[in-house]
Design a protein around this motif. Sequence first.
Motif, PDB file in Angstrom:
ATOM      1  N   TYR A  46      -0.487   6.649  11.779  1.00  0.00           N
ATOM      2  CA  TYR A  46      -0.543   7.913  11.053  1.00  0.00           C
ATOM      3  C   TYR A  46      -0.083   7.755   9.604  1.00  0.00           C
ATOM      4  O   TYR A  46      -0.216   8.693   8.820  1.00  0.00           O
ATOM      5  N   GLU A  47       0.449   6.584   9.277  1.00  0.00           N
ATOM      6  CA  GLU A  47       0.941   6.325   7.921  1.00  0.00           C
ATOM      7  C   GLU A  47       0.120   5.272   7.183  1.00  0.00           C
ATOM      8  O   GLU A  47       0.156   5.221   5.958  1.00  0.00           O
ATOM      9  N   THR A  48      -0.589   4.430   7.917  1.00  0.00           N
ATOM     10  CA  THR A  48      -1.480   3.453   7.287  1.00  0.00           C
ATOM     11  C   THR A  48      -2.438   2.907   8.338  1.00  0.00           C
ATOM     12  O   THR A  48      -2.116   2.884   9.531  1.00  0.00           O
ATOM     13  N   HIS A  49      -3.605   2.485   7.902  1.00  0.00           N
ATOM     14  CA  HIS A  49      -4.526   1.772   8.797  1.00  0.00           C
ATOM     15  C   HIS A  49      -4.616   0.300   8.398  1.00  0.00           C
ATOM     16  O   HIS A  49      -5.375  -0.453   9.003  1.00  0.00           O
ATOM     17  N   ILE A  50      -3.827  -0.096   7.421  1.00  0.00           N
ATOM     18  CA  ILE A  50      -3.912  -1.454   6.880  1.00  0.00           C
ATOM     19  C   ILE A  50      -3.131  -2.456   7.721  1.00  0.00           C
ATOM     20  O   ILE A  50      -3.575  -3.591   7.939  1.00  0.00           O
ATOM     21  N   MET A  51      -1.950  -2.062   8.229  1.00  0.00           N
ATOM     22  CA  MET A  51      -1.091  -2.999   8.956  1.00  0.00           C
ATOM     23  C   MET A  51      -0.217  -2.205   9.916  1.00  0.00           C
ATOM     24  O   MET A  51       0.658  -1.466   9.482  1.00  0.00           O
ATOM     25  N   ASN A  52      -0.459  -2.371  11.217  1.00  0.00           N
ATOM     26  CA  ASN A  52       0.232  -1.539  12.206  1.00  0.00           C
ATOM     27  C   ASN A  52       1.148  -2.288  13.163  1.00  0.00           C
ATOM     28  O   ASN A  52       2.033  -1.673  13.756  1.00  0.00           O
ATOM     29  N   THR A  53       0.936  -3.570  13.366  1.00  0.00           N
ATOM     30  CA  THR A  53       1.667  -4.308  14.402  1.00  0.00           C
ATOM     31  C   THR A  53       2.210  -5.625  13.873  1.00  0.00           C
ATOM     32  O   THR A  53       1.814  -6.095  12.797  1.00  0.00           O
ATOM     33  N   GLY A  54       3.072  -6.236  14.679  1.00  0.00           N
ATOM     34  CA  GLY A  54       3.550  -7.567  14.333  1.00  0.00           C
ATOM     35  C   GLY A  54       2.411  -8.564  14.231  1.00  0.00           C
ATOM     36  O   GLY A  54       2.405  -9.436  13.362  1.00  0.00           O
ATOM     37  N   ALA A  55       1.430  -8.436  15.126  1.00  0.00           N
ATOM     38  CA  ALA A  55       0.272  -9.330  15.080  1.00  0.00           C
ATOM     39  C   ALA A  55      -0.506  -9.145  13.774  1.00  0.00           C
ATOM     40  O   ALA A  55      -1.001 -10.123  13.187  1.00  0.00           O
ATOM     41  N   ASP A  56      -0.622  -7.891  13.305  1.00  0.00           N
ATOM     42  CA  ASP A  56      -1.270  -7.649  12.011  1.00  0.00           C
ATOM     43  C   ASP A  56      -0.508  -8.346  10.894  1.00  0.00           C
ATOM     44  O   ASP A  56      -1.104  -8.982  10.012  1.00  0.00           O
TER      45      ASP A  56
ATOM     46  N   GLY B  49       0.815  -1.202   0.000  1.00  0.00           N
ATOM     47  CA  GLY B  49       0.000   0.000   0.000  1.00  0.00           C
ATOM     48  C   GLY B  49       0.849   1.251   0.000  1.00  0.00           C
ATOM     49  O   GLY B  49       2.058   1.205  -0.220  1.00  0.00           O
ATOM     50  N   THR B  50       0.204   2.376   0.299  1.00  0.00           N
ATOM     51  CA  THR B  50       0.834   3.684   0.201  1.00  0.00           C
ATOM     52  C   THR B  50       1.143   4.255   1.579  1.00  0.00           C
ATOM     53  O   THR B  50       0.251   4.319   2.434  1.00  0.00           O
ATOM     54  N   ILE B  51       2.391   4.659   1.800  1.00  0.00           N
ATOM     55  CA  ILE B  51       2.762   5.329   3.041  1.00  0.00           C
ATOM     56  C   ILE B  51       2.034   6.671   3.118  1.00  0.00           C
ATOM     57  O   ILE B  51       2.063   7.461   2.181  1.00  0.00           O
ATOM     58  N   GLY B  52       1.360   6.919   4.226  1.00  0.00           N
ATOM     59  CA  GLY B  52       0.661   8.182   4.408  1.00  0.00           C
ATOM     60  C   GLY B  52      -0.791   8.152   3.998  1.00  0.00           C
ATOM     61  O   GLY B  52      -1.484   9.161   4.119  1.00  0.00           O
ATOM     62  N   LYS B  53      -1.278   6.999   3.535  1.00  0.00           N
ATOM     63  CA  LYS B  53      -2.678   6.888   3.108  1.00  0.00           C
ATOM     64  C   LYS B  53      -3.486   6.200   4.190  1.00  0.00           C
ATOM     65  O   LYS B  53      -3.233   5.045   4.527  1.00  0.00           O
ATOM     66  N   ILE B  54      -4.447   6.920   4.768  1.00  0.00           N
ATOM     67  CA  ILE B  54      -5.322   6.362   5.790  1.00  0.00           C
ATOM     68  C   ILE B  54      -6.770   6.699   5.451  1.00  0.00           C
ATOM     69  O   ILE B  54      -7.049   7.656   4.734  1.00  0.00           O
TER      70      ILE B  54
ATOM     71  N   ARG C 236      -9.380  -0.550   9.704  1.00  0.00           N
ATOM     72  CA  ARG C 236      -9.329  -1.403   8.514  1.00  0.00           C
ATOM     73  C   ARG C 236     -10.581  -2.285   8.464  1.00  0.00           C
ATOM     74  O   ARG C 236     -10.985  -2.882   9.447  1.00  0.00           O
ATOM     75  N   THR C 237     -11.189  -2.364   7.299  1.00  0.00           N
ATOM     76  CA  THR C 237     -12.366  -3.211   7.127  1.00  0.00           C
ATOM     77  C   THR C 237     -11.945  -4.613   6.697  1.00  0.00           C
ATOM     78  O   THR C 237     -10.818  -4.836   6.249  1.00  0.00           O
ATOM     79  N   GLN C 238     -12.875  -5.552   6.797  1.00  0.00           N
ATOM     80  CA  GLN C 238     -12.588  -6.908   6.335  1.00  0.00           C
ATOM     81  C   GLN C 238     -12.330  -6.905   4.837  1.00  0.00           C
ATOM     82  O   GLN C 238     -11.465  -7.643   4.339  1.00  0.00           O
ATOM     83  N   ALA C 239     -13.060  -6.073   4.108  1.00  0.00           N
ATOM     84  CA  ALA C 239     -12.845  -5.987   2.660  1.00  0.00           C
ATOM     85  C   ALA C 239     -11.439  -5.486   2.350  1.00  0.00           C
ATOM     86  O   ALA C 239     -10.792  -5.963   1.402  1.00  0.00           O
ATOM     87  N   GLU C 240     -10.942  -4.531   3.149  1.00  0.00           N
ATOM     88  CA  GLU C 240      -9.579  -4.039   2.948  1.00  0.00           C
ATOM     89  C   GLU C 240      -8.549  -5.106   3.291  1.00  0.00           C
ATOM     90  O   GLU C 240      -7.545  -5.260   2.584  1.00  0.00           O
ATOM     91  N   PHE C 241      -8.807  -5.846   4.360  1.00  0.00           N
ATOM     92  CA  PHE C 241      -7.898  -6.942   4.704  1.00  0.00           C
ATOM     93  C   PHE C 241      -7.854  -7.963   3.580  1.00  0.00           C
ATOM     94  O   PHE C 241      -6.774  -8.369   3.123  1.00  0.00           O
TER      95      PHE C 241
END
Length: 291
Positions: A149-159, A105-110, A115-120
């Motif tokens: 602040y840079e993405t809502h798609i993947m934020n953590t190791g668990a993600d 994805g894009t850095i800075g795009k939120i 994050r929705t299931q469709a986005e996942f």
Amino acid sequence: MAQLGLHTFAVAPKWDVAVMRAHREKLDTHQVRVLEIPLLDPSEINVDETRAFCEETGITPVCSLGVPAEIDVIADPDAGMAFLEPAFAVASGIGAPSLSGVTYGTIGKISGLARTQAEFDGTARFIDRAAARAKTFGLGLGIEPCNRYETHIMNTGADGRAYCEAIGADNVFIHLDTYHMNIEEASFDKGFADCGPHLGYVHLSESNRGAPGTGMIDWDAVFQALAGLGFNGITTLESMNHVHEAIASALAIWRPVADDPNDVIDNGLPYLRDAARRAGFNYTASSTCGA
């Protein structure tokens, strides 16, 4: 043993073999094993010259990038693949084992929402497709969780682990970054452990993006966590000392991250080695650059 690398943003905003040759003695002094080369514009890379430099010096190149803002890999995965294709070719051509970063994805795009299931699902489909193509080039594909602040798609190791498990591709790995972990994880120990067997690459980045030891990252905790897991991959000092114009705005880099740019390498690398040593985290000690 693990290898200590250096992101080339510590030296210049774009990959330049002549510039890196001028730093060869410094790389040797600090026993740099790996150089991370950004492929935000793969056409900037002279493949033959870069491969020759790496073979001559014994340096392992690794590559990274982020998808540009104009591409939505969920709505138009073909455009995303068209962007990645030349990067795969360059990474393979210079002898890199992998391409990682915000490959999904894009850095800075939120979205301003969770994050929705469709986005996942859409992101997972794209990563799976990209991984299959990367494999034809002999490459691993890294996915880097970034802060909220840079993405809502993947934020953590668990993600990251959730994506790896959903995809099931054997060449996909998680690329964690201490800068982002400092914002998103409960602890470095938990963040690394949450990746399970998928942790493949680590950015060592200070909280202020400058030289390690000048910010608030608990480096003893970082290396104790890695030592506890028996991690023996690549860890790379990433500083936004210089940054490519393609992502400077998305990373909010508008002022110097170090009073003296030389401090990032000359002070930062020894600082990391000392912290690793205290934690019992072992780096390969031999010189990189040869005779």
